[in-house]
Scaffold this motif. Structure first.
Motif, PDB file in Angstrom:
ATOM      1  N   GLU A  63      -4.712   0.725   3.922  1.00 56.96           N
ATOM      2  CA  GLU A  63      -3.508   0.646   4.746  1.00 56.96           C
ATOM      3  C   GLU A  63      -3.486   1.758   5.792  1.00 56.96           C
ATOM      4  O   GLU A  63      -3.089   1.540   6.935  1.00 56.96           O
ATOM      5  CB  GLU A  63      -2.260   0.688   3.874  1.00 56.96           C
ATOM      6  CG  GLU A  63      -2.098  -0.582   3.055  1.00 56.96           C
ATOM      7  CD  GLU A  63      -0.920  -0.534   2.097  1.00 56.96           C
ATOM      8  OE1 GLU A  63      -0.297   0.539   1.928  1.00 56.96           O
ATOM      9  OE2 GLU A  63      -0.623  -1.586   1.497  1.00 56.96           O
ATOM     10  N   LEU A  64      -3.937   2.945   5.410  1.00 57.58           N
ATOM     11  CA  LEU A  64      -4.009   4.054   6.360  1.00 57.58           C
ATOM     12  C   LEU A  64      -4.952   3.717   7.504  1.00 57.58           C
ATOM     13  O   LEU A  64      -4.620   3.890   8.684  1.00 57.58           O
ATOM     14  CB  LEU A  64      -4.489   5.331   5.644  1.00 57.58           C
ATOM     15  CG  LEU A  64      -4.726   6.566   6.523  1.00 57.58           C
ATOM     16  CD1 LEU A  64      -3.429   7.017   7.184  1.00 57.58           C
ATOM     17  CD2 LEU A  64      -5.325   7.688   5.687  1.00 57.58           C
ATOM     18  N   GLU A  65      -6.133   3.206   7.180  1.00 54.84           N
ATOM     19  CA  GLU A  65      -7.110   2.863   8.215  1.00 54.84           C
ATOM     20  C   GLU A  65      -6.625   1.729   9.111  1.00 54.84           C
ATOM     21  O   GLU A  65      -7.009   1.662  10.276  1.00 54.84           O
ATOM     22  CB  GLU A  65      -8.455   2.502   7.574  1.00 54.84           C
ATOM     23  CG  GLU A  65      -9.189   3.705   7.019  1.00 54.84           C
ATOM     24  CD  GLU A  65     -10.596   3.391   6.562  1.00 54.84           C
ATOM     25  OE1 GLU A  65     -11.043   2.228   6.674  1.00 54.84           O
ATOM     26  OE2 GLU A  65     -11.262   4.323   6.082  1.00 54.84           O
ATOM     27  N   LYS A  66      -5.795   0.864   8.591  1.00 56.76           N
ATOM     28  CA  LYS A  66      -5.250  -0.238   9.403  1.00 56.76           C
ATOM     29  C   LYS A  66      -4.063   0.210  10.250  1.00 56.76           C
ATOM     30  O   LYS A  66      -3.540  -0.550  11.051  1.00 56.76           O
ATOM     31  CB  LYS A  66      -4.816  -1.397   8.507  1.00 56.76           C
ATOM     32  CG  LYS A  66      -5.981  -2.149   7.903  1.00 56.76           C
ATOM     33  CD  LYS A  66      -5.488  -3.294   7.028  1.00 56.76           C
ATOM     34  CE  LYS A  66      -6.655  -4.030   6.413  1.00 56.76           C
ATOM     35  NZ  LYS A  66      -6.213  -5.100   5.512  1.00 56.76           N
ATOM     36  N   GLY A  67      -3.613   1.462  10.044  1.00 58.01           N
ATOM     37  CA  GLY A  67      -2.502   1.973  10.835  1.00 58.01           C
ATOM     38  C   GLY A  67      -1.142   1.540  10.350  1.00 58.01           C
ATOM     39  O   GLY A  67      -0.186   1.522  11.129  1.00 58.01           O
ATOM     40  N   LYS A  68      -1.034   1.224   9.067  1.00 58.91           N
ATOM     41  CA  LYS A  68       0.267   0.828   8.537  1.00 58.91           C
ATOM     42  C   LYS A  68       1.247   1.980   8.731  1.00 58.91           C
ATOM     43  O   LYS A  68       0.977   3.100   8.345  1.00 58.91           O
ATOM     44  CB  LYS A  68       0.155   0.460   7.057  1.00 58.91           C
ATOM     45  CG  LYS A  68       1.442  -0.066   6.483  1.00 58.91           C
ATOM     46  CD  LYS A  68       1.270  -0.561   5.064  1.00 58.91           C
ATOM     47  CE  LYS A  68       2.609  -1.066   4.535  1.00 58.91           C
ATOM     48  NZ  LYS A  68       2.482  -1.521   3.164  1.00 58.91           N
ATOM     49  N   ASP A  69       2.386   1.694   9.326  1.00 56.21           N
ATOM     50  CA  ASP A  69       3.304   2.760   9.710  1.00 56.21           C
ATOM     51  C   ASP A  69       4.129   3.332   8.572  1.00 56.21           C
ATOM     52  O   ASP A  69       4.824   4.316   8.752  1.00 56.21           O
ATOM     53  CB  ASP A  69       4.215   2.322  10.851  1.00 56.21           C
ATOM     54  CG  ASP A  69       5.080   1.127  10.500  1.00 56.21           C
ATOM     55  OD1 ASP A  69       5.000   0.631   9.372  1.00 56.21           O
ATOM     56  OD2 ASP A  69       5.838   0.704  11.375  1.00 56.21           O
ATOM     57  N   SER A  70       4.009   2.801   7.382  1.00 54.00           N
ATOM     58  CA  SER A  70       4.795   3.335   6.274  1.00 54.00           C
ATOM     59  C   SER A  70       3.956   4.178   5.310  1.00 54.00           C
ATOM     60  O   SER A  70       4.396   4.491   4.219  1.00 54.00           O
ATOM     61  CB  SER A  70       5.472   2.184   5.504  1.00 54.00           C
ATOM     62  OG  SER A  70       4.479   1.348   4.926  1.00 54.00           O
ATOM     63  N   CYS A  71       2.754   4.573   5.724  1.00 49.24           N
ATOM     64  CA  CYS A  71       1.901   5.399   4.874  1.00 49.24           C
ATOM     65  C   CYS A  71       2.563   6.740   4.599  1.00 49.24           C
ATOM     66  O   CYS A  71       3.249   7.288   5.449  1.00 49.24           O
ATOM     67  CB  CYS A  71       0.538   5.622   5.526  1.00 49.24           C
ATOM     68  SG  CYS A  71      -0.583   4.257   5.268  1.00 49.24           S
ATOM     69  N   ARG A  72       2.324   7.272   3.417  1.00 49.84           N
ATOM     70  CA  ARG A  72       2.874   8.566   3.034  1.00 49.84           C
ATOM     71  C   ARG A  72       2.047   9.685   3.659  1.00 49.84           C
ATOM     72  O   ARG A  72       0.845   9.760   3.476  1.00 49.84           O
ATOM     73  CB  ARG A  72       2.906   8.681   1.520  1.00 49.84           C
ATOM     74  CG  ARG A  72       3.888   7.678   0.934  1.00 49.84           C
ATOM     75  CD  ARG A  72       3.978   7.646  -0.550  1.00 49.84           C
ATOM     76  NE  ARG A  72       3.687   8.899  -1.213  1.00 49.84           N
ATOM     77  CZ  ARG A  72       3.327   8.993  -2.477  1.00 49.84           C
ATOM     78  NH1 ARG A  72       3.204   7.914  -3.200  1.00 49.84           N
ATOM     79  NH2 ARG A  72       3.075  10.165  -3.025  1.00 49.84           N
ATOM     80  N   ILE A  73       2.720  10.574   4.368  1.00 50.90           N
ATOM     81  CA  ILE A  73       2.037  11.610   5.137  1.00 50.90           C
ATOM     82  C   ILE A  73       1.260  12.576   4.237  1.00 50.90           C
ATOM     83  O   ILE A  73       0.169  13.019   4.591  1.00 50.90           O
ATOM     84  CB  ILE A  73       3.022  12.359   6.062  1.00 50.90           C
ATOM     85  CG1 ILE A  73       2.279  13.228   7.071  1.00 50.90           C
ATOM     86  CG2 ILE A  73       3.990  13.204   5.260  1.00 50.90           C
ATOM     87  CD1 ILE A  73       1.556  12.463   8.119  1.00 50.90           C
TER      88      ILE A  73
END
Length: 74
Positions: A41-51
């Motif tokens: 999800e991070l690599e796909k740019g999902k905007d709700s990833c946990r920082i």
């Protein structure tokens, strides 16, 4: 230095660096202590990833973050 201004660019940067280091998503997830699903999800740019988890992945890859505000000299 690469400028990252949004979640999509961050995901692309992580993916490029992971591939440059010849790591699979599964290998990087294990090294960073995150789930494979999160990494995808991070690599796909999902905007709700946990920082916090995103920083763990970046630290594992040896990436650092430099934050500047508008008007700051580069």
């Amino acid at each position: 230095m690469t400028s990252v201004q949004n979640h999509i660019a961050l995901g692309n940067l992580v993916r490029i660096e992971r591939k440059r280091q010849k790591l699979t998503q599964e290998q990087l997830a294990a090294l960073a202590g995150v789930g494979v699903r999160f990494l995808r999800e991070l690599e796909k740019g999902k905007d709700s990833c946990r920082i916090g988890l995103a920083f763990s992945v970046m630290q594992t890859l040896g990436l650092s973050v430099d934050v500047s505000g508008r008007g700051d000299e580069k």
